[in-house]
Write a protein that holds these residues in place. Structure first.
Motif, PDB file in Angstrom:
ATOM      1  N   PHE A  83      35.961 -42.066  -6.210  1.00 47.73           N
ATOM      2  CA  PHE A  83      34.917 -42.879  -6.824  1.00 47.73           C
ATOM      3  C   PHE A  83      33.761 -43.127  -5.864  1.00 47.73           C
ATOM      4  CE2 PHE A  83      38.223 -44.984  -9.803  1.00 47.73           C
ATOM      5  CZ  PHE A  83      38.187 -43.850 -10.613  1.00 47.73           C
ATOM      6  N   GLY A  84      34.088 -43.330  -4.589  1.00 50.48           N
ATOM      7  CA  GLY A  84      33.037 -43.534  -3.597  1.00 50.48           C
ATOM      8  C   GLY A  84      32.169 -42.307  -3.436  1.00 50.48           C
ATOM      9  N   ALA A  85      32.814 -41.147  -3.362  1.00 47.87           N
ATOM     10  CA  ALA A  85      32.061 -39.904  -3.237  1.00 47.87           C
ATOM     11  C   ALA A  85      31.240 -39.630  -4.484  1.00 47.87           C
ATOM     12  CB  ALA A  85      33.019 -38.741  -2.970  1.00 47.87           C
ATOM     13  N   SER A  86      31.800 -39.966  -5.655  1.00 51.90           N
ATOM     14  CA  SER A  86      31.058 -39.777  -6.895  1.00 51.90           C
ATOM     15  C   SER A  86      29.833 -40.681  -6.927  1.00 51.90           C
ATOM     16  CB  SER A  86      31.964 -40.081  -8.093  1.00 51.90           C
ATOM     17  OG  SER A  86      31.259 -39.970  -9.303  1.00 51.90           O
ATOM     18  N   SER A  87      29.994 -41.927  -6.487  1.00 49.35           N
ATOM     19  CA  SER A  87      28.873 -42.860  -6.474  1.00 49.35           C
ATOM     20  C   SER A  87      27.778 -42.405  -5.515  1.00 49.35           C
ATOM     21  CB  SER A  87      29.358 -44.244  -6.071  1.00 49.35           C
ATOM     22  OG  SER A  87      28.289 -45.163  -5.971  1.00 49.35           O
ATOM     23  N   ALA A  88      28.193 -41.809  -4.393  1.00 48.97           N
ATOM     24  CA  ALA A  88      27.227 -41.347  -3.398  1.00 48.97           C
ATOM     25  C   ALA A  88      26.662 -39.971  -3.724  1.00 48.97           C
ATOM     26  CB  ALA A  88      27.877 -41.324  -2.021  1.00 48.97           C
ATOM     27  N   GLY A  89      27.211 -39.326  -4.756  1.00 49.74           N
ATOM     28  CA  GLY A  89      26.746 -37.988  -5.128  1.00 49.74           C
ATOM     29  C   GLY A  89      27.234 -36.895  -4.213  1.00 49.74           C
ATOM     30  N   ASP A 139      28.076 -40.520 -12.695  1.00 51.59           N
ATOM     31  CA  ASP A 139      27.437 -41.452 -11.782  1.00 51.59           C
ATOM     32  C   ASP A 139      28.091 -42.823 -11.952  1.00 51.59           C
ATOM     33  OD1 ASP A 139      25.775 -42.725 -10.029  1.00 51.59           O
ATOM     34  OD2 ASP A 139      24.104 -42.919 -11.443  1.00 51.59           O
ATOM     35  N   ILE A 140      28.838 -43.258 -10.946  1.00 50.67           N
ATOM     36  CA  ILE A 140      29.555 -44.519 -11.020  1.00 50.67           C
ATOM     37  C   ILE A 140      28.826 -45.552 -10.169  1.00 50.67           C
ATOM     38  CG2 ILE A 140      31.739 -45.691 -10.564  1.00 50.67           C
ATOM     39  CD1 ILE A 140      33.136 -43.023 -10.837  1.00 50.67           C
ATOM     40  N   PRO A 141      28.387 -46.666 -10.752  1.00 50.66           N
ATOM     41  CA  PRO A 141      27.727 -47.697  -9.963  1.00 50.66           C
ATOM     42  C   PRO A 141      28.645 -48.202  -8.852  1.00 50.66           C
ATOM     43  CG  PRO A 141      27.432 -48.091 -12.307  1.00 50.66           C
ATOM     44  CD  PRO A 141      28.444 -46.998 -12.179  1.00 50.66           C
ATOM     45  N   ALA A 142      28.108 -48.287  -7.642  1.00 53.93           N
ATOM     46  CA  ALA A 142      28.925 -48.645  -6.481  1.00 53.93           C
ATOM     47  C   ALA A 142      29.576 -50.010  -6.627  1.00 53.93           C
ATOM     48  CB  ALA A 142      28.069 -48.597  -5.215  1.00 53.93           C
ATOM     49  N   GLU A 143      28.876 -50.957  -7.257  1.00 54.16           N
ATOM     50  CA  GLU A 143      29.406 -52.319  -7.334  1.00 54.16           C
ATOM     51  C   GLU A 143      30.612 -52.444  -8.267  1.00 54.16           C
ATOM     52  OE1 GLU A 143      26.042 -51.883 -10.327  1.00 54.16           O
ATOM     53  OE2 GLU A 143      26.399 -51.383  -8.205  1.00 54.16           O
ATOM     54  N   THR A 144      30.837 -51.447  -9.130  1.00 50.29           N
ATOM     55  CA  THR A 144      31.972 -51.510 -10.044  1.00 50.29           C
ATOM     56  C   THR A 144      33.247 -50.937  -9.427  1.00 50.29           C
ATOM     57  OG1 THR A 144      31.539 -49.323 -11.017  1.00 50.29           O
ATOM     58  CG2 THR A 144      30.404 -51.225 -12.001  1.00 50.29           C
ATOM     59  N   THR A 182      33.091 -46.067   5.135  1.00 47.83           N
ATOM     60  CA  THR A 182      32.663 -44.725   5.528  1.00 47.83           C
ATOM     61  C   THR A 182      31.733 -44.086   4.511  1.00 47.83           C
ATOM     62  OG1 THR A 182      34.555 -43.599   4.477  1.00 47.83           O
ATOM     63  CG2 THR A 182      34.860 -44.418   6.731  1.00 47.83           C
ATOM     64  N   GLN A 183      31.725 -44.620   3.261  1.00 48.09           N
ATOM     65  CA  GLN A 183      30.917 -44.027   2.202  1.00 48.09           C
ATOM     66  C   GLN A 183      29.735 -44.911   1.796  1.00 48.09           C
ATOM     67  OE1 GLN A 183      34.004 -43.433  -0.763  1.00 48.09           O
ATOM     68  NE2 GLN A 183      34.208 -41.282  -0.191  1.00 48.09           N
ATOM     69  N   ASP A 184      29.485 -45.950   2.574  1.00 47.47           N
ATOM     70  CA  ASP A 184      28.376 -46.877   2.289  1.00 47.47           C
ATOM     71  C   ASP A 184      28.506 -47.537   0.922  1.00 47.47           C
ATOM     72  OD1 ASP A 184      27.111 -46.448   4.745  1.00 47.47           O
ATOM     73  OD2 ASP A 184      26.085 -44.666   3.996  1.00 47.47           O
ATOM     74  N   VAL A 185      29.750 -47.763   0.498  1.00 49.13           N
ATOM     75  CA  VAL A 185      30.018 -48.514  -0.725  1.00 49.13           C
ATOM     76  C   VAL A 185      30.334 -49.951  -0.314  1.00 49.13           C
ATOM     77  CG1 VAL A 185      31.599 -48.814  -2.675  1.00 49.13           C
ATOM     78  CG2 VAL A 185      30.892 -46.517  -1.988  1.00 49.13           C
ATOM     79  N   TYR A 198      42.728 -48.194 -15.778  1.00 44.08           N
ATOM     80  CA  TYR A 198      42.962 -47.699 -17.131  1.00 44.08           C
ATOM     81  C   TYR A 198      41.956 -48.208 -18.148  1.00 44.08           C
ATOM     82  CZ  TYR A 198      47.417 -46.397 -15.075  1.00 44.08           C
ATOM     83  OH  TYR A 198      48.376 -45.867 -14.269  1.00 44.08           O
ATOM     84  N   SER A 199      41.172 -49.207 -17.782  1.00 47.82           N
ATOM     85  CA  SER A 199      40.267 -49.784 -18.773  1.00 47.82           C
ATOM     86  C   SER A 199      38.816 -49.889 -18.319  1.00 47.82           C
ATOM     87  CB  SER A 199      40.751 -51.184 -19.173  1.00 47.82           C
ATOM     88  OG  SER A 199      40.802 -52.035 -18.047  1.00 47.82           O
ATOM     89  N   THR A 200      38.565 -49.987 -17.025  1.00 46.59           N
ATOM     90  CA  THR A 200      37.208 -50.251 -16.543  1.00 46.59           C
ATOM     91  C   THR A 200      36.226 -49.159 -16.921  1.00 46.59           C
ATOM     92  OG1 THR A 200      38.052 -51.557 -14.698  1.00 46.59           O
ATOM     93  CG2 THR A 200      35.800 -50.735 -14.514  1.00 46.59           C
ATOM     94  N   PHE A 201      36.632 -47.903 -16.739  1.00 45.60           N
ATOM     95  CA  PHE A 201      35.731 -46.787 -17.003  1.00 45.60           C
ATOM     96  C   PHE A 201      35.928 -46.178 -18.381  1.00 45.60           C
ATOM     97  CE2 PHE A 201      36.157 -46.436 -12.231  1.00 45.60           C
ATOM     98  CZ  PHE A 201      34.971 -47.106 -11.990  1.00 45.60           C
TER      99      PHE A 201
END
Length: 274
Positions: free
Chosen positions: A42-48, A57-62, A142-145, A231-234
């Motif tokens: 998820f961190g890598a996905s948020s950072a692209g 694109d997953i918002p980092a705060e979620t 390490t991923q700036d999340v 299981y529910s957030t996304f």
């Protein structure tokens, strides 16, 4: 024997065996491994930076609440199991006979298990949270999340995870009281939580007549109590459905524990010990 002495006896029986720390160790590996992998993905996905370039694109705060809630979302089966084993081990090894001889009031004997179970639930919650929050937060750095550990909402979520663990132990005690047989209890607990409920919740997401009912399943109530879940957030929001407050979901989960214990006490706990 007083309730305090009964509780001390239950804790002594529990910690004199190896099953409690074996389950705790498996909890660390299972929940911690899931948290670490998901945090990286998820961190890598948020950072692209996720390989492939087609990740959503997953918002980092979620991300942090989802990772930290992994302790309950995937780890709840462990407090559930330890609760069931606290009762069924007595039946299997016939240690319930001296317990009832020392404490003829069987309601008090069950009450001691409930209090001891609440204590081990807190221990397991701390273990589960340490196993998920520590690697998750480390990977986020390490991923700036943002780790969100300076946010009061995050700590409130962690507190609700502790409540969920305690309630799951009580549900397990109720299941063990009702079923008595250790193998049957393990099969039912694992089968329902890892197969039956996930299938019903998945089907319910597509059927209007089932969706409302799935909100009252124990796993769904636990997710609602904590306030986040992988299981529910996304998942896409479902039209309609039941939306309970976190405390309402907690009451649903507590209801399962109470009903199972009451039925188990009436139908099984008061019976003669073989």
């Amino acid at each position: 024997m007083s309730l305090v002495r009964v509780t001390q006896s239950e804790l002594t029986k529990l910690f004199s065996t190896s099953i409690w720390w074996i389950l705790a160790l498996v909890l660390v590996v299972y929940a911690g491994g899931n948290a670490a992998i998901l945090a990286w993905v998820f961190g890598a996905s948020s950072a692209g930076s996720l390989p492939g370039g087609s990740a959503p694109d997953i918002p980092a705060e979620t991300i942090p609440p989802v990772i930290y809630s992994t302790a309950s979302a995937v780890g709840y089966v462990f407090p559930l199991l330890i609760g069931a084993l606290m009762v069924t081990s007595d039946f299997r090894h016939q240690t319930l006979t001296p317990t009832f001889l020392a404490t003829p009031r069987r309601a008090r004997a069950l009450g001691g298990k409930v209090i001891a179970g609440a204590g081990i639930g807190i221990v397991y919650a701390v273990v589960g949270l340490a196993a998920t929050v520590a690697p998750g937060a480390a990977i986020f750095v390490t991923q700036d999340v943002p780790t969100a550990l300076d946010d009061s909402d995050t700590w409130a979520l962690l507190g609700r995870v502790v409540i969920a663990y305690v309630l799951w132990v009580l549900v397990g005690i109720g299941a063990g009281t009702l079923l008595r047989n250790q193998v049957a209890a393990i099969v039912v607990v694992v089968g329902f939580t890892q197969l039956v409920e996930p299938v019903v919740r998945t089907v319910g997401a597509f059927l209007d007549g089932v969706r409302d009912a799935t909100a009252f399943l124990p796993g769904a109530a636990s997710d609602g109590l904590v306030g986040a879940s992988i299981y529910s957030t996304f998942a896409p929001p479902a039209a309609g459905g039941v939306d309970l407050a976190w405390w309402g979901n907690g009451l649903v989960l507590l209801g399962y524990a109470v009903v199972l214990m009451v039925v188990g006490y009436v139908a099984s706990w008061r019976r003669d010990v073989a």
